[in-house]
Design a protein around this motif. Structure first.
Motif, PDB file in Angstrom:
ATOM      1  N   PHE A  97      -5.328  -5.720   2.101  1.00  0.00           N
ATOM      2  CA  PHE A  97      -5.258  -4.709   1.055  1.00  0.00           C
ATOM      3  C   PHE A  97      -6.640  -4.463   0.462  1.00  0.00           C
TER       4      PHE A  97
ATOM      5  N   PHE B 115       0.770   4.057  -2.935  1.00  0.00           N
ATOM      6  CA  PHE B 115       0.217   5.359  -2.600  1.00  0.00           C
ATOM      7  C   PHE B 115       1.316   6.388  -2.328  1.00  0.00           C
TER       8      PHE B 115
ATOM      9  N   THR C 290      -7.665  -2.752  -8.397  1.00  0.00           N
ATOM     10  CA  THR C 290      -7.391  -3.622  -7.251  1.00  0.00           C
ATOM     11  C   THR C 290      -7.396  -5.116  -7.579  1.00  0.00           C
TER      12      THR C 290
ATOM     13  N   MET D  34      -7.977   3.385  -8.784  1.00  0.00           N
ATOM     14  CA  MET D  34      -7.326   2.442  -7.885  1.00  0.00           C
ATOM     15  C   MET D  34      -8.267   1.297  -7.520  1.00  0.00           C
TER      16      MET D  34
ATOM     17  N   PHE E 272       0.831  -1.203   0.000  1.00  0.00           N
ATOM     18  CA  PHE E 272       0.000   0.000   0.000  1.00  0.00           C
ATOM     19  C   PHE E 272       0.870   1.259   0.000  1.00  0.00           C
TER      20      PHE E 272
ATOM     21  N   SER F 136      -9.209   4.646  -0.856  1.00  0.00           N
ATOM     22  CA  SER F 136      -8.456   5.351  -1.898  1.00  0.00           C
ATOM     23  C   SER F 136      -8.980   6.751  -2.209  1.00  0.00           C
TER      24      SER F 136
ATOM     25  N   ARG G   6      -8.394  -2.137   2.889  1.00  0.00           N
ATOM     26  CA  ARG G   6      -7.755  -0.819   3.041  1.00  0.00           C
ATOM     27  C   ARG G   6      -7.851   0.017   1.775  1.00  0.00           C
ATOM     28  N   VAL G   7      -7.862  -0.616   0.611  1.00  0.00           N
ATOM     29  CA  VAL G   7      -7.899   0.136  -0.639  1.00  0.00           C
ATOM     30  C   VAL G   7      -9.224   0.871  -0.810  1.00  0.00           C
TER      31      VAL G   7
END
Length: 458
Positions: free
Chosen positions: A148, A75, A123, A119, A71, A155, A151-152
């Motif tokens: 991930f 990012f 993914t 994003m 991540f 974005s 958490r994505v």
């Protein structure tokens, strides 16, 4: 040198010169809050590790670590939103153009939403390949994908926070920027502990804690920005102003140049890791320990680079060369003073830091033998950090990008010559030469770029 389309209007394009004073206090009012904000960031990783570590599941801890690295890699490379917004806002602030300050923010906001959704769309492809490239353990890879994948979802909010922070810093509001970072990081820590430990969600709790914190930060940040907009005397920018084609193209070009610069920088560090791995596990581990020294130096130097961004951009916008020259002098002075102090600190206490980070006698001995190289990375990199800030604030992105590419070529040559002759010492010498070369190349281009930008106002 031809004028590059970077979003800033040529000097003297109808605006009056707007004098302002650059002082030690104005430099530190931006640098100190930014540095404190950067130094709070490692607390997030420590909190997440502590929460998941208490589960007693090695696969969960390893999967979390890999997911966080993945991540941060993606990012971190896309954080150009923050820096480009800072530079463009600072120039509009220097001109006293409140309408354009708002327009810069909305262009960044719209771009942030778009990139956030891109994003999300990318993914599935990332999760299909990236975890397998980073670990061969299927159970660890599964945890990485799960972490991930949650958490994505943050974005869009994450990129909005980049835009908000860039806008605030562009106006020189370092304390407000620190407040927003504390809101995000503090919420992240509290929610990760509550969801991960108190509710027993583990890795999911840490991931959802981060998502929630980014959303909270974006909501608080938007409230702050809207309140500032209401106090501005100018009328609001219309949709035609925000979507002005020339300015959008300039913004995308600026972002693309900064992205390339960031990717090239990461490439240099990847080369260092790859070459270091050829010396064996002990040397690779020692280099990883010593890179923490450079990381800590970068936190302090990035704060001063942020001050250079704002003051250089404001000076260009104000068409006031004395402020630009003063900002160059003071940010350089503080950067080298900070780097010198850090070098002395790590030379004196670096051994204790190494002992804290590893218990392996072999790794400790190897790291200690190379400590001097790591301790001076702040000094060799001080000029590069400072001038990166100046070039971003002035939106001289194309020149900065080209000098980074030239520096990478020099680094590869240094590695090819020095590593066979001096081993890992040659590798550390090469990375110091890379940092120094970046600064010197930017310095060499500075007079012509400065003259070009201020020529019409002189």
């Amino acid at each position: 040198m031809a004028h590059q389309a970077t979003g800033n209007r040529p000097a003297g394009a109808g605006e009056a010169v707007r004098p302002f004073a650059v002082t030690h206090a104005s430099v530190l009012s931006i640098a100190v809050p930014m540095t404190i904000g950067y130094l709070t960031t490692p607390l997030l990783g420590l909190t997440a590790t502590a929460v998941v570590g208490r589960l007693g599941n090695p696969a969960a801890l390893a999967g979390l670590a890999i997911g966080a690295i993945l991540f941060d890699l993606i990012f971190g490379s896309l954080s150009f939103f923050r820096t480009s917004t800072t530079g463009l806002t600072a120039q509009a602030f220097g001109r006293g153009d409140a309408r354009e300050q708002q327009a810069v923010f909305w262009r960044a906001f719209i771009s942030a939403i778009g990139l956030g959704f891109l994003m999300l769309m990318a993914t599935p492809l990332i999760l299909a390949y990236a975890p397998g490239l980073m670990t061969g353990d299927t159970s660890v890879a599964d945890v990485t994908r799960h972490y991930f994948g949650i958490r994505v979802l943050s974005s869009p909010a994450t990129f909005i926070n980049f835009a908000i922070l860039g806008y605030v810093l562009g106006r020189g509001q370092g304390t407000l920027a620190l407040f927003l970072q504390i809101v995000i990081n503090g919420s992240n820590i509290i929610l990760s502990i509550f969801l991960g430990l108190h509710l027993g969600w583990g890795v999911d709790g840490v991931a959802w804690g981060t998502v929630s914190a980014e959303v909270i930060g974006a909501m608080v940040g938007m409230i702050v920005v809207f309140r500032q907009f209401r106090t501005m005397p100018s009328e609001r920018p219309g949709l035609a102003d925000i979507l002005d084609r020339a300015r959008l193209v300039a913004l995308f070009q600026l972002n693309a140049d900064i992205l390339i610069r960031s990717l090239v920088l990461n490439c240099a560090y990847a080369i260092m890791t790859r070459v270091g791995s050829s010396f064996g596990a002990v040397t690779l581990a020692a280099n990883a320990v010593l890179m923490n020294v450079f990381l800590l130096c970068s936190f302090f130097l990035d704060g001063l680079a942020g001050a250079a961004e704002q003051l250089a951009g404001r000076s260009l916008g104000a068409r006031y060369r004395p402020a630009f020259d003063r900002a160059l002098k003071l940010t350089a002075l503080w950067s080298f003073a900070m780097a010198g102090g850090l070098a002395l600190f790590f030379l004196a206490f670096g051994a204790s830091m190494i002992d804290l980070l590893t218990t392996s006698p072999e790794v400790r001995a190897e790291a200690l033998s190379h400590l001097g190289w790591a301790a001076v990375t702040g000094l060799t990199g001080a000029l590069a950090f400072q001038l990166d800030g100046v070039y971003i604030g002035a939106t001289w992105s194309r020149t900065m990008r080209n000098m980074m590419l030239a520096s990478l070529a020099g680094f590869c040559l240094a590695v090819a010559v020095l590593v066979p002759a001096f081993g890992n010492h040659g590798l550390w010498l090469a990375i110091n030469l890379f940092l120094g070369l970046r600064g010197l190349l930017l310095l060499a281009m500075l007079p012509s770029r400065t003259h070009q930008s201020f020529a019409a106002a002189q």
